[in-house]
Design a protein around this motif. Structure first.
Motif, short mmCIF file in Angstrom:
data_model
loop_
_atom_site.label_atom_id
_atom_site.label_comp_id
_atom_site.label_asym_id
_atom_site.label_seq_id
_atom_site.Cartn_x
_atom_site.Cartn_y
_atom_site.Cartn_z
N TYR A 87 0.83 -1.20 0.00
CA TYR A 87 0.00 0.00 0.00
C TYR A 87 0.87 1.26 0.00
N GLY A 88 2.02 1.18 0.67
CA GLY A 88 2.94 2.30 0.65
C GLY A 88 3.45 2.58 -0.75
N SER A 89 3.69 1.53 -1.51
CA SER A 89 4.13 1.69 -2.89
C SER A 89 3.06 2.39 -3.72
N ALA A 90 1.80 2.01 -3.53
CA ALA A 90 0.71 2.65 -4.27
C ALA A 90 0.59 4.12 -3.88
N LEU A 91 0.72 4.42 -2.60
CA LEU A 91 0.68 5.81 -2.17
C LEU A 91 1.81 6.61 -2.82
N GLY A 92 2.98 5.98 -2.95
CA GLY A 92 4.10 6.65 -3.60
C GLY A 92 3.79 6.99 -5.05
N GLN A 93 3.11 6.09 -5.75
CA GLN A 93 2.75 6.36 -7.14
C GLN A 93 1.79 7.54 -7.24
N LEU A 94 0.81 7.59 -6.34
CA LEU A 94 -0.15 8.69 -6.37
C LEU A 94 0.51 10.01 -5.97
N THR A 95 1.44 9.95 -5.03
CA THR A 95 2.18 11.15 -4.64
C THR A 95 2.99 11.69 -5.80
N ALA A 96 3.64 10.79 -6.54
CA ALA A 96 4.45 11.19 -7.69
C ALA A 96 3.60 11.86 -8.77
N GLN A 97 2.30 11.52 -8.81
CA GLN A 97 1.40 12.14 -9.78
C GLN A 97 0.81 13.45 -9.26
N GLY A 98 1.19 13.83 -8.03
CA GLY A 98 0.68 15.07 -7.45
C GLY A 98 -0.78 15.01 -7.05
#
Length: 289
Positions: A82-93
């Motif tokens: 789930y942390g990895s998914a959050l990282g992807q969404l963060t990278a997309q702003g």
């Protein structure tokens, strides 16, 4: 590839007839289709989930005659996913922290209701009324560094604009009889919480990540989650995840027409078993063959 079904209860209480309906339906559909049946334990809430409730889930499902593949996926063991998914969404702003407490949010909603009804989500909860998106990056960093509690929210307007129109296929029906190709309306939920400082995931985020990682192709669940599918389709698109077919089934309700809860002892599987009910009785009570 054979279809993959799953039943995913939370160990925050004992199972009742509503759970039995969903579990039996998933198991029967998997068997009829020559598919796989998975059990997943959604235990991301440490304050409410207990080991004895989890043990009771296995006991009750086995009593009903169900079997499932091992190992069972437990969400509390998979927080890195789930942390990895959050990282992807963060990278997309698309994520931002909000720092209001629950009482502060309740006050803001009350203020807005005083001048006109503040919008609610499909479950009846008020949409996020705060202005955390306007906080500067420096101030956000300062607040996080200070140890202030926060929730990570999805910027729904930006996410929906990025995704465009989304649909899903529903082989059951929604509360209003919706079926077939359904247009998703994730905006109805506002800026949903995807994680908190003390809880590094949420139901919306973990369910789409789990279904993708487990190769689930058929999501069979109650009508109470029909509208939430709009949020799930949005997250699947943003995270570039495959999306399953859905089948939302009718809910089992009490004599007053209310959705069953885990505190409804008269419909609890353990209480019914103790009173002499058989697995065949349970199937009959939930109107399954």
């Amino acid at each position: 590839m054979p279809p993959v079904f799953r039943f995913a209860p939370s160990p925050n209480g004992y199972l009742h007839l509503g759970h039995a309906c969903s579990a039996l339906l998933n198991f029967d559909l998997a068997r009829q289709a020559g598919g796989r049946f998975l059990l997943r334990i959604e235990d991301i809430d440490p304050a409410r989930c207990r080991p004895d409730y989890e043990a009771a889930i296995y006991e009750d499902l086995a009593w009903l005659g169900l079997s499932w593949e091992e190992p069972v996926r437990r969400q509390s063991d998979c927080l890195a996913d789930y942390g990895s998914a959050l990282g992807q969404l963060t990278a997309q702003g698309l994520l931002y922290p909000s720092f209001e407490s629950r009482s502060e949010i309740a006050r803001l909603v009350a203020e807005r209701d005083a001048v006109g009804t503040w919008p609610r989500d499909p479950d009846g909860a008020p949409l996020y009324p705060g202005s955390a998106k306007l906080i500067s990056p420096d101030e956000r960093a300062r607040l996080i560094e200070s140890g202030a509690p926060y929730a990570l929210r999805l910027d729904m307007a930006a996410a929906s604009e990025k995704a465009g129109e989304l649909t899903w296929i529903d082989r059951g029906e929604g509360p209003g009889g919706e079926a077939g190709i359904v247009v998703a309306h994730p905006q109805a939920w506002g800026d949903v919480i995807l994680a908190r400082k003390e809880a590094p995931t949420s139901y919306h985020l973990s369910v789409v990540v789990d279904d993708a990682l487990q190769g689930v192709t058929e999501v069979v669940r109650g009508q109470d989650l029909f509208h939430a599918t709009g949020v799930h389709r949005l997250l699947q698109h943003l995270l570039d995840l495959p999306f399953p077919a859905y089948r939302h089934h009718r809910l089992i309700r009490d004599d007053l027409g209310r959705k069953l809860s885990k505190s409804t002892r008269s419909t609890g599987l353990r209480e019914l078993r103790a009173a002499g009910a058989t697995p065949a009785d349970i199937s009959r009570l939930v109107n399954l063959p």
